[in-house]
Design a protein around this motif. Sequence first.
Motif, mmCIF file in Angstrom:
data_model
loop_
_atom_site.group_PDB
_atom_site.id
_atom_site.type_symbol
_atom_site.label_atom_id
_atom_site.label_comp_id
_atom_site.label_asym_id
_atom_site.label_seq_id
_atom_site.Cartn_x
_atom_site.Cartn_y
_atom_site.Cartn_z
ATOM 1 N N GLN A 1 33.951 -19.218 -2.812
ATOM 2 C CA GLN A 1 33.226 -20.458 -2.565
ATOM 3 C C GLN A 1 32.059 -20.595 -3.531
ATOM 4 N N ALA A 2 31.322 -19.523 -3.761
ATOM 5 C CA ALA A 2 30.190 -19.577 -4.690
ATOM 6 C C ALA A 2 30.658 -19.956 -6.085
ATOM 7 N N VAL A 3 31.734 -19.342 -6.543
ATOM 8 C CA VAL A 3 32.265 -19.643 -7.875
ATOM 9 C C VAL A 3 32.718 -21.099 -7.945
ATOM 10 N N ALA A 4 33.421 -21.558 -6.920
ATOM 11 C CA ALA A 4 33.916 -22.940 -6.917
ATOM 12 C C ALA A 4 32.772 -23.947 -6.914
ATOM 13 N N VAL A 5 31.757 -23.707 -6.098
ATOM 14 C CA VAL A 5 30.639 -24.651 -6.034
ATOM 15 C C VAL A 5 29.858 -24.631 -7.341
ATOM 16 N N GLY B 1 31.398 -27.219 0.743
ATOM 17 C CA GLY B 1 31.053 -25.829 1.043
ATOM 18 C C GLY B 1 30.407 -25.686 2.409
ATOM 19 N N GLY B 2 29.535 -26.635 2.749
ATOM 20 C CA GLY B 2 28.901 -26.612 4.069
ATOM 21 C C GLY B 2 29.914 -26.789 5.190
ATOM 22 N N GLY B 3 30.917 -27.619 4.926
ATOM 23 C CA GLY B 3 31.983 -27.794 5.920
ATOM 24 C C GLY B 3 32.782 -26.517 6.119
ATOM 25 N N VAL B 4 33.063 -25.829 5.023
ATOM 26 C CA VAL B 4 33.781 -24.554 5.104
ATOM 27 C C VAL B 4 32.939 -23.541 5.884
ATOM 28 N N HIS C 1 33.787 -21.647 9.376
ATOM 29 C CA HIS C 1 33.659 -20.191 9.480
ATOM 30 C C HIS C 1 32.826 -19.841 10.710
ATOM 31 N N ALA C 2 31.684 -20.509 10.865
ATOM 32 C CA ALA C 2 30.804 -20.226 12.009
ATOM 33 C C ALA C 2 31.537 -20.476 13.326
ATOM 34 N N ALA C 3 32.247 -21.589 13.411
ATOM 35 C CA ALA C 3 32.976 -21.912 14.640
ATOM 36 C C ALA C 3 34.091 -20.906 14.909
ATOM 37 N N SER C 4 34.741 -20.432 13.854
ATOM 38 C CA SER C 4 35.850 -19.494 14.044
ATOM 39 C C SER C 4 35.382 -18.129 14.534
ATOM 40 N N MET C 5 34.119 -17.824 14.357
ATOM 41 C CA MET C 5 33.614 -16.520 14.795
ATOM 42 C C MET C 5 33.424 -16.456 16.309
ATOM 43 N N VAL C 6 33.364 -17.606 16.985
ATOM 44 C CA VAL C 6 33.186 -17.616 18.437
ATOM 45 C C VAL C 6 34.358 -16.934 19.144
ATOM 46 N N ALA D 1 26.565 -20.274 9.815
ATOM 47 C CA ALA D 1 25.882 -21.486 10.280
ATOM 48 C C ALA D 1 24.633 -21.758 9.437
ATOM 49 N N ALA D 2 23.896 -20.711 9.123
ATOM 50 C CA ALA D 2 22.707 -20.875 8.277
ATOM 51 C C ALA D 2 23.102 -21.362 6.885
ATOM 52 N N LEU D 3 24.175 -20.804 6.338
ATOM 53 C CA LEU D 3 24.645 -21.237 5.025
ATOM 54 C C LEU D 3 25.134 -22.690 5.064
ATOM 55 N N ALA D 4 25.737 -23.099 6.168
ATOM 56 C CA ALA D 4 26.171 -24.496 6.300
ATOM 57 C C ALA D 4 24.965 -25.427 6.227
ATOM 58 N N LEU D 5 23.890 -25.063 6.900
ATOM 59 C CA LEU D 5 22.675 -25.885 6.845
ATOM 60 C C LEU D 5 22.075 -25.907 5.446
ATOM 61 N N LEU D 6 22.071 -24.755 4.777
ATOM 62 C CA LEU D 6 21.538 -24.692 3.417
ATOM 63 C C LEU D 6 22.390 -25.505 2.447
ATOM 64 N N GLU D 7 23.708 -25.480 2.635
ATOM 65 C CA GLU D 7 24.593 -26.279 1.781
ATOM 66 C C GLU D 7 24.347 -27.771 2.007
ATOM 67 N N TRP D 8 24.171 -28.161 3.255
ATOM 68 C CA TRP D 8 23.887 -29.561 3.553
ATOM 69 C C TRP D 8 22.589 -29.981 2.870
ATOM 70 N N ARG D 9 21.589 -29.110 2.968
ATOM 71 C CA ARG D 9 20.308 -29.398 2.308
ATOM 72 C C ARG D 9 20.487 -29.486 0.795
ATOM 73 N N ALA D 10 21.259 -28.577 0.231
ATOM 74 C CA ALA D 10 21.501 -28.581 -1.218
ATOM 75 C C ALA D 10 22.228 -29.858 -1.639
ATOM 76 N N SER D 11 23.078 -30.379 -0.791
ATOM 77 C CA SER D 11 23.830 -31.584 -1.126
ATOM 78 C C SER D 11 22.921 -32.812 -1.195
ATOM 79 N N ARG D 12 21.747 -32.710 -0.620
ATOM 80 C CA ARG D 12 20.820 -33.835 -0.583
ATOM 81 C C ARG D 12 19.762 -33.761 -1.689
ATOM 82 N N GLN D 13 19.783 -32.693 -2.472
ATOM 83 C CA GLN D 13 18.825 -32.564 -3.553
ATOM 84 C C GLN D 13 19.354 -33.210 -4.820
ATOM 85 N N PRO D 14 18.460 -33.802 -5.601
ATOM 86 C CA PRO D 14 18.926 -34.395 -6.861
ATOM 87 C C PRO D 14 19.436 -33.332 -7.807
ATOM 88 N N VAL D 15 20.454 -33.674 -8.582
ATOM 89 C CA VAL D 15 21.046 -32.718 -9.506
ATOM 90 C C VAL D 15 20.291 -32.612 -10.804
#
Length: 122
Positions: free
Chosen positions: A59-63, A75-78, A82-87, A108-122
């Motif tokens: 995932q890191a390489v792909a992103v 990536g955040g969706g993935v 992952h977080a949901a599948s661990m339950v 779950a923490a990485l999902a939040l960080l990815e969402w935040r990263a998606s909102r930052q200007p490139v």
Amino acid sequence: MTRRHLTLTAPIALEVGRAAYGLVGLVAPARIAALELGRVPGRGTVTVARILGARHLAQAVAVLATGGPEAHRLGGGVDALHAASMVPWAAAARSERRYYVTSGVVAAALALLEWRASRQPV
């Protein structure tokens, strides 16, 4: 000919950190799981840790390769999946539940960080 320079931004740092975490999980899954469990993990948990390490690394390489907000959203969706599948894994693996709960919390923490990263200007 122009050269593209890679600037270390928070989204790039996120993926570099994920790649490092994934690489350790891939090459030393028993150590990662033992750190989270506080003891030697079972063979099944070591296998899961290796698979998840490979997932994080891929995932890191792909992103990093594709970049942009869409890659971080995907990536955040993935990570959320992952977080949901661990339950259910945590529910089924009583003696090694702590590993699966930790993996889910990290995802779950990485999902939040990815969402935040998606909102930052490139």
